[in-house]
Design a protein around this motif. Structure first.
Motif, PDB file in Angstrom:
ATOM      1  N   ASP A  23       0.818  -1.220   0.000  1.00  0.00           N
ATOM      2  CA  ASP A  23       0.000   0.000   0.000  1.00  0.00           C
ATOM      3  C   ASP A  23       0.845   1.260   0.000  1.00  0.00           C
ATOM      4  OD1 ASP A  23      -2.145  -1.611   0.193  1.00  0.00           O
ATOM      5  OD2 ASP A  23      -2.376  -1.413   2.373  1.00  0.00           O
ATOM      6  N   SER A  24       2.064   1.119   0.504  1.00  0.00           N
ATOM      7  CA  SER A  24       2.904   2.309   0.657  1.00  0.00           C
ATOM      8  C   SER A  24       4.334   1.947   0.276  1.00  0.00           C
ATOM      9  CB  SER A  24       2.842   2.783   2.112  1.00  0.00           C
ATOM     10  OG  SER A  24       4.019   3.474   2.441  1.00  0.00           O
ATOM     11  N   ARG A  52       6.883   2.963   1.656  1.00  0.00           N
ATOM     12  CA  ARG A  52       7.672   2.776   2.888  1.00  0.00           C
ATOM     13  C   ARG A  52       7.840   1.297   3.254  1.00  0.00           C
ATOM     14  NH1 ARG A  52       9.559   6.915   5.249  1.00  0.00           N
ATOM     15  NH2 ARG A  52       8.547   8.918   4.937  1.00  0.00           N
ATOM     16  N   LEU A  77       0.829   5.017  -5.503  1.00  0.00           N
ATOM     17  CA  LEU A  77       1.953   5.029  -4.562  1.00  0.00           C
ATOM     18  C   LEU A  77       2.668   6.376  -4.538  1.00  0.00           C
ATOM     19  CD1 LEU A  77       3.283   1.435  -5.277  1.00  0.00           C
ATOM     20  CD2 LEU A  77       2.207   2.244  -3.174  1.00  0.00           C
TER      21      LEU A  77
END
Ligand code: F0G
Length: 471
Positions: free
Chosen positions: A54-55, A57, A279
């Motif tokens: 989802d990210s 990071r 993203l």
């Protein structure tokens, strides 16, 4: 090469980039162009079926697993964003562990504010250039389909990279095609040391590119030039690492040298996909910089108005341009031998990238590149002449007011300084004859940032005096 191997993947496929064709093919098919219409192919994904996080990071967690080769690789760390290869087939040699460095000395030279200018140092790759990012991906695909020989035409870096993957993995024999007299010794020495079968043809890179495509087809050799869509998947990760180094903030500009236009094409695809996946919320602008002596993209884009045009660029403009080159027997000519290319194979994909990234194209002279290269050398990492096109291009765009002083600018340093020391030595030399022999004939008239060696007698007092006088 007409091989086709059934590869179980429900995520990846190949797709023709022409909107009038859009044919799709299995990942196990080996093509360097669409067999239906001749356009370039993309590697495409069914993202619904993949494990995209989802990210962005989330990728940071891979750092803690650096002891695993696929997490250590700066390419395969991002495998969820290029999910075409089964992990057990991936061939990695630890590529892509490259730093992004802020340098205020180069920012001053370019004309941007302190803290805004970043160099992405791809010279840190195992073979000394960005090519390893793409080679690990293409080589992995070659391994997936069971290839035993892999070939490329090269101005030196692609061949060094291919030769390294071949000799370190022992999975394939490297067959490399180079033009006569154009390749730098640093790069040629790598291919020879790594044991590549080296075919030096009487011609330049454009001739070698044509021949390697013919020969690969005839002998069924796997082609790893950037017409190979898998190469570009690996090169996307250069942008992922840039974002990662900026703590996932989006810079204003990515500035990259343009030769065969693989990098620019890959960067555009990287940002387009990240944006489509939600993203990133914004796409940086792309600046592609040609050498003035190899300026096909700049001529087509700026002088002839060629554009992507929704996938239907005006082919007549391109044909007319190439016919003009042929009629004048015009050959590319620049000290930046890595980008001495008149017929960039990824032209179409680059036009698409420029469209996606609101891009610009410029050309810089050999003089501008060498001055920029000396500034890069004096302020951080060194680079080879072609790489300095990015910094010279950023400076030009700043002077033209296209890049603002406050813009955050990332220049890609594509190849290591030691790849091509001939121009560096000539730039800093005290020997005017040597300067003229190497650089003068290319319109380089001065070395504004030369660091000249101090000649001194082999005498202790003289040496001490010379150091005191010069420090
Ligand atoms: N910089 C360096 C150091 C290169 O070696 C190349 C290409 C480029 C820039 C241009 O990148 O093709 O993606 O636009 N070198 C190829 C080779 C052609 O054969 O090594 P591009």
């Amino acid at each position: 090469m007409a091989t086709s191997v059934d590869i179980i993947t429900d995520q990846a496929f190949q797709q023709c980039l022409s909107p009038d064709c859009s044919a799709t093919f299995d990942v196990g098919d080996v093509y360097t162009a669409c067999p239906k219409c001749g356009s370039l192919l993309d590697v495409a994904y069914d993202w619904e079926r993949s494990d995209v996080p989802d990210s962005l990071r989330w990728f940071e967690s891979k750092w803690s697993r650096r002891n695993e080769p696929l997490c250590r690789s700066g390419v395969w760390r991002f495998s969820e964003l290029l999910p075409f290869a089964p992990p057990e087939k991936i061939v990695t040699i630890g590529e892509g562990q490259t730093p992004l460095i802020a340098t205020d000395g180069v920012a001053k030279y370019v004309g941007t504010n302190p803290g805004t200018l970043f160099l992405e140092y791809e010279g840190m790759n195992p073979s000394g250039s960005f090519k390893d990012n793409g080679m690990t991906a293409a080589f992995t695909h070659a391994h997936m389909i069971g290839a035993k020989r892999a070939a490329c035409a090269s101005t030196g870096n692609t061949s060094a990279s291919l030769a390294l993957y071949c000799c370190s993995s022992k999975l394939m024999q490297a067959v490399i095609f180079i033009g006569s007299g154009k390749i730098s010794y640093g790069k040629l020495s790598q291919a020879l040391d790594y044991g590549a079968l080296t075919i030096q043809i009487a011609g330049d890179f454009d001739d070698a590119m044509l021949r390697v495509q013919q020969v690969s087809k005839e002998l069924g050799i796997y082609l790893v030039n950037s017409v190979n869509p898998f190469r570009l998947e690996g090169q996307k990760t250069i942008m992922f690492r840039v974002l990662e180094s900026l703590d996932w903030q989006i810079p204003d500009w990515i500035v990259v040298p343009g030769g065969n236009l693989g990098n620019s094409s890959a960067f555009g695809k990287a940002f387009h996909e990240l944006h489509a996946l939600g993203l990133i919320d914004r796409i940086p602008r792309l600046a592609v910089i040609n050498a003035a002596g190899a300026n096909t993209l700049n001529s087509l884009y700026n002088d002839n108005g060629l554009r992507w045009n929704g996938g239907r660029p005006d082919q007549a403009i391109i044909n007319k341009y190439y016919a003009g080159l042929d009629a004048a027997s015009s050959k590319a000519d620049t000290i930046a031998s890595a980008i001495e290319i008149n017929r960039p194979v990824n032209l179409m994909k680059c036009l698409r990238a420029l469209d996606w990234c609101d891009g610009v194209v410029r050309e810089v002279t050999d003089q501008q590149m060498l001055d920029a290269k000396a500034q890069v050398g004096a302020n951080g990492f060194g680079c080879e002449p072609a790489s300095a096109a990015s910094v010279a291009g950023a400076k030009l765009l700043r002077e033209q007011g296209v890049i603002a002083p406050s813009d955050r600018v990332v220049c890609i340093l594509t190849g290591h300084q030691l790849k091509d020391p001939t121009a560096t030595i000539a730039y800093h030399t005290t020997d005017q004859e040597e300067f003229n022999r190497v650089l003068g004939k290319r319109g380089v008239s001065r070395a504004a940032f030369a660091n000249r060696a101090v000649k001194v007698e082999n005498d202790l007092d003289e040496i001490v005096r010379a150091i005191q006088l010069n420090s």
